[in-house]
Design an enzyme around this catalytic site. Structure first.
Site, PDB file in Angstrom:
ATOM      1  N   ASP A   1     -11.245  -6.183   6.442  1.00 33.37           N
ATOM      2  CA  ASP A   1     -10.463  -7.074   6.259  1.00 33.37           C
ATOM      3  C   ASP A   1     -10.234  -7.830   7.707  1.00 33.37           C
ATOM      4  O   ASP A   1     -10.258  -8.996   7.871  1.00 33.37           O
ATOM      5  CB  ASP A   1      -9.123  -7.153   5.759  1.00 33.37           C
TER       6      ASP A   1
ATOM      7  N   ASN B   1      -4.390  -8.996   4.379  1.00 34.10           N
ATOM      8  CA  ASN B   1      -4.620  -8.384   5.451  1.00 34.10           C
ATOM      9  C   ASN B   1      -5.639  -9.164   6.508  1.00 34.10           C
ATOM     10  O   ASN B   1      -5.689  -9.288   7.384  1.00 34.10           O
ATOM     11  CB  ASN B   1      -5.697  -7.246   5.206  1.00 34.10           C
TER      12      ASN B   1
ATOM     13  N   THR C   1     -21.705  -5.694   6.243  1.00 31.15           N
ATOM     14  CA  THR C   1     -21.134  -4.763   7.169  1.00 31.15           C
ATOM     15  C   THR C   1     -21.348  -3.216   6.769  1.00 31.15           C
ATOM     16  O   THR C   1     -21.403  -2.871   5.869  1.00 31.15           O
ATOM     17  CB  THR C   1     -19.546  -4.872   7.465  1.00 31.15           C
ATOM     18  N   LYS C   2     -21.735  -2.357   8.177  1.00 29.00           N
ATOM     19  CA  LYS C   2     -22.345  -1.292   7.590  1.00 29.00           C
ATOM     20  C   LYS C   2     -21.687  -0.125   8.474  1.00 29.00           C
ATOM     21  O   LYS C   2     -22.194   1.161   8.750  1.00 29.00           O
ATOM     22  CB  LYS C   2     -23.751  -0.957   8.125  1.00 29.00           C
ATOM     23  N   GLY C   3     -20.258  -0.311   8.535  1.00 26.19           N
ATOM     24  CA  GLY C   3     -19.536   0.838   9.513  1.00 26.19           C
ATOM     25  C   GLY C   3     -19.931   1.029  10.767  1.00 26.19           C
ATOM     26  O   GLY C   3     -20.595  -0.001  11.450  1.00 26.19           O
TER      27      GLY C   3
ATOM     28  N   GLY D   1      -6.648 -10.125   0.756  1.00 21.35           N
ATOM     29  CA  GLY D   1      -5.933 -11.428   1.138  1.00 21.35           C
ATOM     30  C   GLY D   1      -5.096 -11.436   2.419  1.00 21.35           C
ATOM     31  O   GLY D   1      -5.204 -12.050   3.421  1.00 21.35           O
TER      32      GLY D   1
ATOM     33  N   GLY E   1      -2.371   2.352   8.887  1.00 22.77           N
ATOM     34  CA  GLY E   1      -2.195   1.058   8.009  1.00 22.77           C
ATOM     35  C   GLY E   1      -3.293   0.008   8.160  1.00 22.77           C
ATOM     36  O   GLY E   1      -3.769  -0.192   9.096  1.00 22.77           O
TER      37      GLY E   1
ATOM     38  N   ASP F   1       0.981  -1.292   0.033  1.00 23.53           N
ATOM     39  CA  ASP F   1       0.112  -0.216   0.007  1.00 23.53           C
ATOM     40  C   ASP F   1       0.797   1.214  -0.092  1.00 23.53           C
ATOM     41  O   ASP F   1       1.658   1.297   1.037  1.00 23.53           O
ATOM     42  CB  ASP F   1      -0.834   0.075   1.252  1.00 23.53           C
TER      43      ASP F   1
ATOM     44  N   GLY G   1     -23.043  -0.637  12.197  1.00 21.81           N
ATOM     45  CA  GLY G   1     -22.956  -2.266  12.903  1.00 21.81           C
ATOM     46  C   GLY G   1     -22.946  -2.998  11.537  1.00 21.81           C
ATOM     47  O   GLY G   1     -22.712  -2.991  10.272  1.00 21.81           O
TER      48      GLY G   1
HETATM   49  O1  RIB Z   1      -8.888  -3.556   2.216  1.00 23.37           O
HETATM   50  C1  RIB Z   1      -8.057  -2.820   2.227  1.00 23.37           C
HETATM   51  C2  RIB Z   1      -7.040  -3.258   1.101  1.00 23.37           C
HETATM   52  O2  RIB Z   1      -7.437  -3.092  -0.131  1.00 23.37           O
HETATM   53  C3  RIB Z   1      -5.748  -2.409   1.319  1.00 23.37           C
HETATM   54  O3  RIB Z   1      -4.778  -2.956   2.012  1.00 23.37           O
HETATM   55  C4  RIB Z   1      -5.339  -2.366  -0.288  1.00 23.37           C
HETATM   56  O4  RIB Z   1      -3.895  -3.041  -0.642  1.00 23.37           O
HETATM   57  C5  RIB Z   1      -6.444  -3.024  -1.218  1.00 23.37           C
HETATM   58  O5  RIB Z   1      -6.373  -4.185  -1.509  1.00 23.37           O
END
Ligand code: RIB
Length: 297
Positions: free
Chosen positions: A239, A45, A207-209, A43, A274, A15, A212
């Protein structure tokens, strides 16, 4: 208790994150405030989220033979993730995500690079790994044929599989039916189903932030309330939700408990920079749930 075996079939990105007070409009140039690189990819993450929460995690994916590839592999390994199913593709760049972070929220452009090589034959070679898993996680940052096969192999071996349909793409009905759970956010739900998701209702966890999470169980709609937290960076919150959901389900928790656990993990994850920076441990999730709910609901 044995550690749950979680396999993630998906993307690995570097990223490139620029923070700015104001995100640029079309044709506009603005000043950024900071720039940083950080490991990401939906993936990877989700693999890191599951590993932080105590699972035995295996990553199935590809990186390039560039400097990012080395850093990404090293990062996964340091987090205790098995990388024997991650291939380095020669003469290929690693996946990259260009992220504009503004007021804690993000806009992302993905350049897949080596993630394109996670194709059907690559996944076919990982059948044994899939068959030996307690649960599998798949997203949509790798070729669709590979996603379809990974899900079909889970069905063949009766391994539960969570599809996080991000970024949204149309998928065949058969593939959706083979998923144990499908976890879109609101935008992805609208793009994917446009109101025609009723037959999949018991599989959907939306998922709705801060509002909830909603899902349906035994024909009844359920809601896990969202948590008001001050976000530093929301990248990777979805993720974290998916990684945590997989761990909790593989540990044998009920769906309601697993959603509550994943919801809390995602809320905690946005409090550091991050995609992988704020992912909590199991103890941190339980402490948070104890504080806000008096325990897992
Ligand atoms: O879901 C977030 C991710 O989406 C980031 O880390 C970025 O790499 C994208 O794949």
């Amino acid at each position: 208790m044995n550690k749950p075996k979680v396999t993630v079939v998906g993307s690995i990105n570097m990223d490139m994150v620029t923070t700015t007070d104001v995100a640029p409009k079309q044709g506009e140039t603005v000043l950024g405030t900071t720039f940083a690189i950080a490991p990401g990819g939906k993936g990877a993450n989700q693999a890191v989220a599951a590993a932080r929460l105590g699972a035995e995690v295996r990553m199935v994916g590809c990186v390039g033979d560039d400097a990012f590839g080395s850093l990404l592999l090293q990062g996964l390994q340091e987090k205790g993730i098995a990388i024997d199913r991650v291939e380095r593709v020669t003469h290929c760049s690693s996946g990259v995500a260009t992220i504009v972070l503004s007021n804690g929220d993000n806009r992302i452009i993905i350049t897949p690079g080596a993630n394109k090589h996670v194709n059907e034959s690559f996944v076919a070679n990982c059948e044994q790994t899939i068959a030996e898993s307690d649960i599998v996680l798949v997203q949509l940052e790798i070729p669709l044929e590979a996603v379809k096969l990974a899900i079909a192999l889970c069905a063949k071996h009766q391994v539960p599989v969570i599809l996080n349909p991000a970024p949204a793409q149309t998928l065949p009905e058969e593939t959706l039916q083979q998923c144990t759970y499908i976890t879109p956010n609101e935008t992805e739900q609208a793009e994917l189903f446009a109101g025609g998701e009723d037959v999949l209702k018991d599989k959907l966890i939306v998922t709705k932030g801060v509002q909830g999470v909603i899902w349906s169980e035994g024909g009844r709609d359920q809601l896990a309330r969202g948590y008001q937290v001050d976000p530093v960076d929301t990248t990777g919150a979805g993720d974290t939700f998916n990684g945590a959901l997989a761990v909790a389900l593989a540990e044998g928790r009920s769906l309601a408990e697993a959603v509550s656990y994943a919801n809390a993990a995602a809320a905690l994850s946005v409090q550091a920079f991050g995609a992988q920076g704020g992912m909590p441990t199991e103890a941190e999730v339980f402490r948070f749930l104890q504080m806000v709910e008096g325990g897992v609901k």
